[in-house]
Design an enzyme around this catalytic site. Structure first.
Site, PDB file in Angstrom:
ATOM      1  N   ASN A 139       1.087  46.058 -19.825  1.00  0.00           N
ATOM      2  CA  ASN A 139       1.289  44.773 -19.170  1.00  0.00           C
ATOM      3  C   ASN A 139       0.767  44.817 -17.737  1.00  0.00           C
ATOM      4  OD1 ASN A 139       2.586  42.737 -20.861  1.00  0.00           O
ATOM      5  ND2 ASN A 139       4.167  44.312 -21.148  1.00  0.00           N
ATOM      6  N   SER A 167      -2.289  42.176  -4.939  1.00  0.00           N
ATOM      7  CA  SER A 167      -3.301  41.986  -3.881  1.00  0.00           C
ATOM      8  C   SER A 167      -2.956  42.939  -2.766  1.00  0.00           C
ATOM      9  CB  SER A 167      -3.249  40.579  -3.312  1.00  0.00           C
ATOM     10  OG  SER A 167      -3.530  39.616  -4.248  1.00  0.00           O
ATOM     11  N   SER A 168      -3.734  43.816  -2.473  1.00  0.00           N
ATOM     12  CA  SER A 168      -4.168  45.022  -3.093  1.00  0.00           C
ATOM     13  C   SER A 168      -4.457  46.053  -2.026  1.00  0.00           C
ATOM     14  CB  SER A 168      -5.372  44.835  -4.002  1.00  0.00           C
ATOM     15  OG  SER A 168      -6.259  43.873  -3.571  1.00  0.00           O
ATOM     16  N   GLU A 225     -11.600  43.546  -5.002  1.00  0.00           N
ATOM     17  CA  GLU A 225     -12.063  43.183  -6.341  1.00  0.00           C
ATOM     18  C   GLU A 225     -13.142  42.116  -6.190  1.00  0.00           C
ATOM     19  OE1 GLU A 225      -8.185  43.626  -5.194  1.00  0.00           O
ATOM     20  OE2 GLU A 225      -8.764  41.558  -5.592  1.00  0.00           O
TER      21      GLU A 225
END
Lengths: 153, 153, 153
Positions: free
Chosen positions: C37, C42-43, C98
């Site tokens: 899952n 943010s990160s 990302e």
């Protein structure tokens, strides 16, 4: 189960960046939540979760947080984000609302107060107060407006 | 590590609101998950995670949940959301799929069943059953359709 | 509080599916994170969180993960996703970025390195190294490119 947060505050920040994600990152830094891991939640104030403007988030901590943000690369555009925490009069949960849009800070605040009022009305809850935090940002090249309610322990 | 959920159910709700976020909030309330903090997951049914229609989520709890939702402000438009949990025949994990779109409840259900079947096929898993929950909502002013599989302990 | 992750790796995958969500699911499987899952963060790389290419995620585990992904149903289109973890020279947190877009793997890598460099510059941190992982996928019917940094314990 996962532990339920016990504290909250409201923060906001606007910033430029060289890309959309770094503009977002810079806005987080301005808001004081740039060095933790945001775990976005939709967004209830747990019972007994108290306002505390002073808690410090450990670097890299998994931080439950309700937030609204908007990024724009249209120079001159005004963008705004707001967060509002509806604190209940009785000992039960409250509601957190987030908003972002191409508008001023004042418009964002007016909109978000109405959202919290509607959420309390629907739940037949009485409001004690609304904690609001909003920011507006005029885009130079790539900008972000961000407002959030971090939840903590 | 974070604790792995042990129970699940499937829920859905459709509602109007005065804004897009409060329409979403009202749909959550109809679905019975409006007073917790949703922590969106992409979306596996853990091994030994059992169906339980009756668990009660504590107010404000951080709730792992797979969900699909759609908001529309086009009066007269039909919107739908569906969730499906593929339960495996053997003792291993299953797969949860979410869907939302401008369609009927039946179309959403048909689509989501195929998605679960594909996810099981790709993993060479045999399906025991698919638990589906879907809702359709005809928009008056601002409406939301929401379907979810909350995971719990 | 929620436990802070202690390990990370970087992964990526591209795949086709019969729907957008199953294309995403298939890309997760290729990347090796299809049976857990995903809890999107943010990160930030927590202090002392170390690179480990070999950890195994338990089926269905709630997995904090930073990721970028793009889905396209335009046949022939090239899509790419990249993740980059900036590891600091000193003992403090790092930054994870990302990226996804309609571009090649090389373009995604170049872009994401710049994003990490900006994030370190803004924080006055010195970079030790950047761990990058990227993938490109040429869409046949419905395709997904996915890149991620799962965080673990």
């Amino acid at each position: 189960m996962l532990p339920t947060p016990k504290k909250f505050k409201v923060v906001a920040g606007g910033a430029e960046g060289r890309s959309k994600l770094t503009a977002f990152d810079n806005a987080l830094l301005k808001a004081g939540v740039g060095n933790v891991n945001l775990l976005k939640v939709s967004s209830i104030l747990p019972p007994s979760c108290e306002f505390d403007a002073d808690f410090v988030l450990p670097l890299g901590a998994l931080t439950p947080i309700a937030y609204g943000s908007i990024v724009s690369d249209v120079p001159g555009e005004t963008i705004a984000a707001a967060v509002a925490v509806g604190v209940p009069a009785e000992e039960t949960m409250g509601v957190i609302m987030e908003f972002s849009g191409k508008c001023t800070k004042e418009e964002a605040e007016t909109t978000i107060r109405k959202m919290v009022e509607e959420a309390f009305e629907v739940r037949n809850l009485e409001l004690k107060e609304i904690k609001v935090c909003a920011v507006e940002h005029k885009v130079e090249k790539i900008g972000c407006a961000f407002a959030a309610a971090p939840l903590w322990y």
